[in-house]
Scaffold this motif. Structure first.
Motif, short mmCIF file in Angstrom:
data_model
loop_
_atom_site.label_atom_id
_atom_site.label_comp_id
_atom_site.label_asym_id
_atom_site.label_seq_id
_atom_site.Cartn_x
_atom_site.Cartn_y
_atom_site.Cartn_z
N THR A 132 -13.07 4.90 -1.84
CA THR A 132 -13.25 6.22 -1.23
C THR A 132 -12.79 7.34 -2.17
OG1 THR A 132 -12.99 5.25 0.95
CG2 THR A 132 -12.66 7.62 0.78
N ASP A 137 -18.33 4.19 6.07
CA ASP A 137 -17.18 3.41 6.50
C ASP A 137 -16.65 3.98 7.83
OD1 ASP A 137 -14.77 2.12 6.85
OD2 ASP A 137 -14.03 2.50 4.82
N ASN A 149 -12.77 7.83 5.95
CA ASN A 149 -11.82 8.47 5.04
C ASN A 149 -12.48 9.49 4.09
OD1 ASN A 149 -9.74 7.01 6.13
ND2 ASN A 149 -9.82 5.39 4.60
N ASP A 163 -20.18 5.64 0.08
CA ASP A 163 -18.86 5.01 0.20
C ASP A 163 -18.96 3.87 1.22
OD1 ASP A 163 -16.15 4.50 -0.08
OD2 ASP A 163 -15.59 5.92 1.50
MG LIG Z 1 -12.42 3.51 1.66
#
Ligand SMILES: [Mg+2]
Ligand SMILES: Nc1ncnc2c1ncn2[C@@H]1O[C@H](COP(=O)(O)OP(=O)(O)OP(=O)(O)O)[C@@H](O)[C@H]1O
Length: 261
Positions: free
Chosen positions: A17, A40, A44, A125
């Motif tokens: 991330t 994700d 994040n 990500d």
């Molecule tokens: Mg991550």
């Protein structure tokens, strides 16, 4: 048309991330129209760019499960030339919702095809697993870039991961190629970190990025302020190294650097 690069490694906490945010923002700083896709459920990358991950706003879940067009969820960010397709904790249920659906691995690819022309790069990500969300990223991507933490267990699991990429190439996406690996949280004072670097050089050859990202408190602090490293501390080592990484990625594609008039 945008090149799509997935940041993936099934190991948790290796810097996916941090790299996704600061590589994407670095590319934007170097003049490239860039979209960051947060795939994700931890969200994040979404919170790291200053958005509230629990806010009721449509994001990747709606894109994947409800087939909402990409442009309905993509938003601008405080970083010029950088857009975000946000995530939220409910993305965790996408896997269940999509079970049994036809072509469920291709939802992201289909969705991004509508906006590919608007960007030079799309950075994804991925979560720390090899489930349906990561498969969606690998099905959509042209390249996969693997962040690897410079520590003892760094290479553990790498063979399994690369085998997954091979199977993806065979069954899901014949265009998928390995962009390479990038060392994260690297501390050259430790012999062990140097050894890991040596192993990775042997394993990845020229596709290992020359730029290694150092361990830096500033990089760890920036997301808690919802900022990229360039906004949080532009003069830090972390900022320099992520900008260098973005520059190296562009140089691989024949970019000759920015000219100052
Ligand atoms: Mg991550
Ligand atoms: N270069 C660095 N120096 C110091 N801390 C770092 C660095 N890179 C990442 N971190 C910190 O390490 C932790 C894990 O990083 P990050 O969240 O980027 O990994 P990840 O691979 O995305 O994790 P996950 O698998 O849970 O998604 C975070 O707390 C992050 O702030």
């Amino acid at each position: 048309m945008a090149e799509i690069i997935a940041l993936a490694n099934q190991k948790g906490g290796v810097g996916k991330t941090t790299t996704a945010i600061n590589l994407a923002a670095g590319l934007a700083c170097l003049g490239q129209d860039t979209l960051l896709v947060d795939l994700d459920p931890q969200a994040n990358a979404t919170s790291g760019l200053g958005f509230d991950k629990n806010e009721e706003a449509p994001g990747a879940y709606e894109n994947l499960v409800e087939k909402l067009p990409a442009e309905k969820t993509i938003k601008g960010t405080p970083v010029e030339l950088l857009d975000l397709m946000r995530s939220s904790p409910d993305l965790v249920s996408a896997e269940l919702q999509l079970a049994g659906e036809f072509s469920r691995e291709n939802r992201l690819k289909d969705c991004l095809s509508g906006v590919r022309n608007a960007y030079s790069f799309i950075i994804i990500d991925c979560p720390p697993s090899l489930g349906l969300l990561t498969l969606n990223a690998l099905a959509a991507a042209d390249k996969v870039l693997v962040p690897i933490q410079g520590e003892y267990y760094a290479l553990e699991g790498l063979a399994t991961f690369l085998e997954t990429i091979r199977v993806c190439q065979e069954r899901l996406n014949e265009n998928l190629a390995i962009e390479g690996a990038v060392l994260t949280m690297y501390d050259p004072r430790y012999t062990l970190a140097q050894q890991v670097r040596g192993e990775l050089e042997k394993f990845f050859g020229d596709s290992l990025y020359k730029t290694a990202i150092p361990r830096s408190v500033r990089l760890a602090e920036a997301p808690s302020f919802g900022k990229t490293i360039y906004q949080y501390d532009a003069k830090s080592k972390g900022s320099e190294s992520y900008l260098a990484l973005a520059g190296e990625l562009l140089a691989r594609r024949g970019w000759k650097g920015m000219r100052l008039n």
